[in-house]
Design an enzyme around this catalytic site. Sequence first.
Site, PDB file in Angstrom:
ATOM      1  N   LEU A 267       0.870  -1.185   0.000  1.00 12.62           N
ATOM      2  CA  LEU A 267       0.000   0.000   0.000  1.00 12.62           C
ATOM      3  C   LEU A 267       0.901   1.228   0.000  1.00 12.62           C
ATOM      4  CD1 LEU A 267      -2.615  -1.163   2.685  1.00 12.62           C
ATOM      5  CD2 LEU A 267      -2.719  -1.419   0.182  1.00 12.62           C
TER       6      LEU A 267
ATOM      7  N   SER B 189      11.802   3.774  -1.129  1.00 13.51           N
ATOM      8  CA  SER B 189      11.349   5.128  -1.440  1.00 13.51           C
ATOM      9  C   SER B 189      12.321   6.154  -0.876  1.00 13.51           C
ATOM     10  CB  SER B 189       9.973   5.315  -0.795  1.00 13.51           C
ATOM     11  OG  SER B 189       9.611   6.674  -0.811  1.00 13.51           O
TER      12      SER B 189
ATOM     13  N   TYR C 109       3.597   4.770   6.416  1.00 19.80           N
ATOM     14  CA  TYR C 109       4.054   4.287   5.108  1.00 19.80           C
ATOM     15  C   TYR C 109       5.585   4.325   5.043  1.00 19.80           C
ATOM     16  CZ  TYR C 109       5.397   4.216   0.254  1.00 19.80           C
ATOM     17  OH  TYR C 109       6.038   3.906  -0.916  1.00 19.80           O
TER      18      TYR C 109
ATOM     19  N   LYS D 215       8.551   1.182   4.903  1.00 22.20           N
ATOM     20  CA  LYS D 215       9.638   0.999   3.925  1.00 22.20           C
ATOM     21  C   LYS D 215      10.979   0.879   4.650  1.00 22.20           C
ATOM     22  CE  LYS D 215       7.338   0.962   0.126  1.00 22.20           C
ATOM     23  NZ  LYS D 215       7.206  -0.275  -0.625  1.00 22.20           N
TER      24      LYS D 215
ATOM     25  N   GLY E   4       3.214  17.414   6.385  1.00 22.32           N
ATOM     26  CA  GLY E   4       4.261  16.411   6.129  1.00 22.32           C
ATOM     27  C   GLY E   4       5.081  16.654   4.883  1.00 22.32           C
TER      28      GLY E   4
HETATM   29  P1  NAD Z   1       0.322   0.450  -7.160  1.00 22.24           P
HETATM   30  O1  NAD Z   1      -0.654   0.550  -6.043  1.00 22.24           O
HETATM   31  O2  NAD Z   1      -0.083   0.897  -8.510  1.00 22.24           O
HETATM   32  O3  NAD Z   1       0.868  -1.059  -7.271  1.00 22.24           O
HETATM   33  C1  NAD Z   1       0.927  -1.923  -6.168  1.00 22.24           C
HETATM   34  C2  NAD Z   1       0.284  -3.238  -6.581  1.00 22.24           C
HETATM   35  O4  NAD Z   1       0.376  -4.161  -5.493  1.00 22.24           O
HETATM   36  C3  NAD Z   1      -1.208  -3.098  -6.908  1.00 22.24           C
HETATM   37  O5  NAD Z   1      -1.466  -3.704  -8.152  1.00 22.24           O
HETATM   38  C4  NAD Z   1      -1.919  -3.818  -5.776  1.00 22.24           C
HETATM   39  O6  NAD Z   1      -3.119  -4.420  -6.203  1.00 22.24           O
HETATM   40  C5  NAD Z   1      -0.871  -4.826  -5.351  1.00 22.24           C
HETATM   41  N1  NAD Z   1      -0.941  -5.249  -3.938  1.00 22.24           N
HETATM   42  C6  NAD Z   1      -1.045  -4.446  -2.841  1.00 22.24           C
HETATM   43  N2  NAD Z   1      -1.032  -5.210  -1.724  1.00 22.24           N
HETATM   44  C7  NAD Z   1      -0.880  -6.484  -2.118  1.00 22.24           C
HETATM   45  C8  NAD Z   1      -0.774  -7.723  -1.442  1.00 22.24           C
HETATM   46  N3  NAD Z   1      -0.823  -7.779  -0.101  1.00 22.24           N
HETATM   47  N4  NAD Z   1      -0.612  -8.857  -2.156  1.00 22.24           N
HETATM   48  C9  NAD Z   1      -0.576  -8.814  -3.514  1.00 22.24           C
HETATM   49  N5  NAD Z   1      -0.685  -7.673  -4.219  1.00 22.24           N
HETATM   50  C10 NAD Z   1      -0.819  -6.523  -3.531  1.00 22.24           C
HETATM   51  O7  NAD Z   1       1.640   1.231  -6.672  1.00 22.24           O
HETATM   52  P2  NAD Z   1       2.943   1.632  -7.486  1.00 22.24           P
HETATM   53  O8  NAD Z   1       2.960   3.101  -7.601  1.00 22.24           O
HETATM   54  O9  NAD Z   1       3.083   0.796  -8.675  1.00 22.24           O
HETATM   55  O10 NAD Z   1       4.047   1.246  -6.402  1.00 22.24           O
HETATM   56  C11 NAD Z   1       4.693  -0.004  -6.408  1.00 22.24           C
HETATM   57  C12 NAD Z   1       5.648  -0.066  -5.225  1.00 22.24           C
HETATM   58  O11 NAD Z   1       6.558   1.014  -5.308  1.00 22.24           O
HETATM   59  C13 NAD Z   1       4.960   0.055  -3.873  1.00 22.24           C
HETATM   60  O12 NAD Z   1       5.614  -0.809  -2.969  1.00 22.24           O
HETATM   61  C14 NAD Z   1       5.201   1.498  -3.485  1.00 22.24           C
HETATM   62  O13 NAD Z   1       5.215   1.680  -2.100  1.00 22.24           O
HETATM   63  C15 NAD Z   1       6.587   1.735  -4.075  1.00 22.24           C
HETATM   64  N6  NAD Z   1       6.834   3.154  -4.365  1.00 22.24           N
HETATM   65  C16 NAD Z   1       5.964   3.853  -5.142  1.00 22.24           C
HETATM   66  C17 NAD Z   1       6.204   5.199  -5.403  1.00 22.24           C
HETATM   67  C18 NAD Z   1       5.249   6.016  -6.227  1.00 22.24           C
HETATM   68  O14 NAD Z   1       5.316   7.245  -6.162  1.00 22.24           O
HETATM   69  N7  NAD Z   1       4.369   5.412  -7.016  1.00 22.24           N
HETATM   70  C19 NAD Z   1       7.356   5.813  -4.877  1.00 22.24           C
HETATM   71  C20 NAD Z   1       8.227   5.055  -4.090  1.00 22.24           C
HETATM   72  C21 NAD Z   1       7.958   3.723  -3.842  1.00 22.24           C
HETATM   73  C1  WQD Z   2       4.493  16.263  -5.190  1.00 23.05           C
HETATM   74  C2  WQD Z   2       4.376  17.746  -4.916  1.00 23.05           C
HETATM   75  C3  WQD Z   2       2.864  18.333  -3.146  1.00 23.05           C
HETATM   76  C4  WQD Z   2      -0.801  17.043  -5.125  1.00 23.05           C
HETATM   77  C5  WQD Z   2       4.774  10.961  -2.413  1.00 23.05           C
HETATM   78  C6  WQD Z   2       5.140  10.140  -1.216  1.00 23.05           C
HETATM   79  C7  WQD Z   2       6.479   9.497  -1.417  1.00 23.05           C
HETATM   80  C8  WQD Z   2       6.504   8.729  -2.731  1.00 23.05           C
HETATM   81  C9  WQD Z   2       6.034   9.548  -3.888  1.00 23.05           C
HETATM   82  C10 WQD Z   2       5.926   6.475  -2.328  1.00 23.05           C
HETATM   83  C11 WQD Z   2       4.334  18.061  -3.433  1.00 23.05           C
HETATM   84  C12 WQD Z   2       2.384  18.871  -4.476  1.00 23.05           C
HETATM   85  C13 WQD Z   2       0.520  17.321  -4.843  1.00 23.05           C
HETATM   86  C14 WQD Z   2      -1.713  18.131  -5.312  1.00 23.05           C
HETATM   87  C15 WQD Z   2       0.103  19.673  -4.962  1.00 23.05           C
HETATM   88  N1  WQD Z   2       5.631   7.610  -2.696  1.00 23.05           N
HETATM   89  N2  WQD Z   2       0.975  18.610  -4.753  1.00 23.05           N
HETATM   90  N3  WQD Z   2      -1.204  19.398  -5.218  1.00 23.05           N
HETATM   91  O1  WQD Z   2       4.558  13.990  -1.724  1.00 23.05           O
HETATM   92  O2  WQD Z   2       6.653  14.192  -3.138  1.00 23.05           O
HETATM   93  O3  WQD Z   2       5.767  11.971  -2.592  1.00 23.05           O
HETATM   94  O4  WQD Z   2       4.768  10.134  -3.581  1.00 23.05           O
HETATM   95  O5  WQD Z   2       6.939   6.093  -1.807  1.00 23.05           O
HETATM   96  O6  WQD Z   2       6.715   8.694  -0.316  1.00 23.05           O
HETATM   97  O7  WQD Z   2       5.173  10.992  -0.078  1.00 23.05           O
HETATM   98  O8  WQD Z   2       4.536  13.344  -4.187  1.00 23.05           O
HETATM   99  O9  WQD Z   2       2.996  13.717  -6.050  1.00 23.05           O
HETATM  100  O10 WQD Z   2       2.076  13.707  -3.692  1.00 23.05           O
HETATM  101  O11 WQD Z   2       3.492  15.598  -4.438  1.00 23.05           O
HETATM  102  O12 WQD Z   2       0.502  20.840  -4.872  1.00 23.05           O
HETATM  103  O13 WQD Z   2      -2.910  17.948  -5.529  1.00 23.05           O
HETATM  104  O14 WQD Z   2       3.131  18.212  -5.461  1.00 23.05           O
HETATM  105  O15 WQD Z   2       2.651  19.267  -2.125  1.00 23.05           O
HETATM  106  O16 WQD Z   2       5.041  19.235  -3.238  1.00 23.05           O
HETATM  107  P1  WQD Z   2       5.383  13.483  -2.808  1.00 23.05           P
HETATM  108  P2  WQD Z   2       3.187  14.032  -4.619  1.00 23.05           P
END
Ligand code: NAD
Ligand code: WQD
Length: 343
Positions: free
Chosen positions: A83, A124, A149, A153, A293
Site C-alpha cells: 500500500l 522510497s 508508510y 519501507k 508532512g
Molecule cells: P500500485 O498501487 O499501482 O501497485 C501496487 C500493486 O500491489 C497493486 O497492483 C496492488 O493491487 C498490489 N498489492 C497491494 N497489496 C498487495 C498484497 N498484499 N498482495 C498482492 N498484491 C498486492 O503502486 P505503485 O505506484 O506501482 O508502487 C509499487 C511499489 O513502489 C509500492 O511498494 C510502493 O510503495 C513503491 N513506491 C511507489 C512510489 C510512487 O510514487 N508510485 C514511490 C516510491 C515507492
Molecule cells: C508532489 C508535490 C505536493 C498534489 C509521495 C510520497 C512518497 C513517494 C512519492 C511512495 C508536493 C504537491 C501534490 C496536489 C500539490 N511515494 N501537490 N497538489 O509527496 O513528493 O511523494 O509520492 O513512496 O513517499 O510521499 O509526491 O505527487 O504527492 O506531491 O501541490 O494535488 O506536489 O505538495 O510538493 P510526494 P506528490
Amino acid sequence: MKILVTGGAGYIGSHTLVELLEAGHEVVVLDNLCNGAREALARVEQITGQPVSFVEGDVRDRVQLDALFDWHDIEAVIHFAGLKAVGESVAKPLAYYDNNVAGSLNLCQAMAAAGVFRLVFSSSATVYGPEAPVPYTETLPRGRATNPYGTSKAMVEQLLEDLCRADERWSVSLLRYFNPIGAHPSGLIGEDPQGVPNNLMPFIAQVAVGRRSHLAVFGDDYPTPDGSCVRDYLHVVDLAAGHVRALEAMSSPGVATYNLGTGQGYSVLEMVAAFTAVTGQAVPYQIAPRRDGDLAAFWADAAKAERELGWRALHGLEAMMADTWRWQYHNPKGYRLRVTDAV
Ligand code: NAD
Ligand code: WQD
C-alpha cells in the site's frame, strides 16, 4: 530469467513487466488487485506480444506463495506489492504494517523455503527522512520517517539488511524511487489511481481531461525559487528499466542500495507550466495551504546507479508530460473505459 513480480498489475509493476519481457525474461505476476487492474496485464501482453502468467493472490498468503514457487521455477523476485498512500497510512497504520511489513516478511520466508534468494525491493526516497541534506545520497543514514508508510519501507529495508548479514545466499537490491510519473509511450498503460489522486501528476492530468475543476497547489511560501515544493520527477519507463538493470547486475551476496531519480528538481508550478507547454492543455490552479508532512525540496544524487548499474534516466520533462497526457486522453477513466469505446 523467470521472475516473480509481486504487485505487477499496478502502476510501476506493469511498466516493469514490459521492460522485463522486452529484455527476454519470463514473468509471473502475483497481485491481489486491491489497487491493480487485470486489464493492465492484458495491455502489457498487447504491447509486448508475449504472455504474462497471472496468479490472483496476496503476498501475505503463505500457502499460495509456496504453491506458486512449487509450480514455477522462479529465479528472482521483484517486490512491488504494498500500500502506498501516505495520508491513509496515518489513519490505518495496522493495514500498512500488515501489508508492507508482514507481507514482505512472509514473502522472504517463502522465498527461503523455495531456495530463491534474489530480491529487488521497491523502497522510497521517503526513508531519508525530513532532516537529510539534499541531494540525497545512499551513504546517508535512514532518517526518522514521518508516517507509517515511510516507516514500513524503512522497516523492510532494515529487515533485508539483517537477512543478508545473517545468510550470504541472499542478494538484495533496495531501490529508492524518487517521484515516478508518466506512462508507457504507447498510451496503453499508465497510472490509474482510485478516487481522488494523492499525487501531483495524476491530479494535473485529471484536471486537464475535465474530471476535476482545478489543481490545489499545496503552498507557495516554501524556501524555493517560486515558493512551491521541488521534487525529482522521473519517467516510469526509466524507473522500470532500472529494475531490469538492478536484477541483471546482481552478482554478489549482500544488499546494494540505489537511488533511482534524475538528479534534477522541478517545482509544482514548473510542472504545471511544463504540462501546458507540452500538451497545450490548460490546468487551472489555486494556491492552497501547505499539506501536512510535505518537505520543501529534495532530489536524488543519482551517480551511484549510473556508476554501478550503468543506469540513468533518459527521458526528460517533455516526454513525461506528453506520455502522461497520451495515457490520460485515451483512457479518461483509467482502465475502466477507453475514449474509443465511448463513442
Ligand atoms: P500500485 O498501487 O499501482 O501497485 C501496487 C500493486 O500491489 C497493486 O497492483 C496492488 O493491487 C498490489 N498489492 C497491494 N497489496 C498487495 C498484497 N498484499 N498482495 C498482492 N498484491 C498486492 O503502486 P505503485 O505506484 O506501482 O508502487 C509499487 C511499489 O513502489 C509500492 O511498494 C510502493 O510503495 C513503491 N513506491 C511507489 C512510489 C510512487 O510514487 N508510485 C514511490 C516510491 C515507492
Ligand atoms: C508532489 C508535490 C505536493 C498534489 C509521495 C510520497 C512518497 C513517494 C512519492 C511512495 C508536493 C504537491 C501534490 C496536489 C500539490 N511515494 N501537490 N497538489 O509527496 O513528493 O511523494 O509520492 O513512496 O513517499 O510521499 O509526491 O505527487 O504527492 O506531491 O501541490 O494535488 O506536489 O505538495 O510538493 P510526494 P506528490
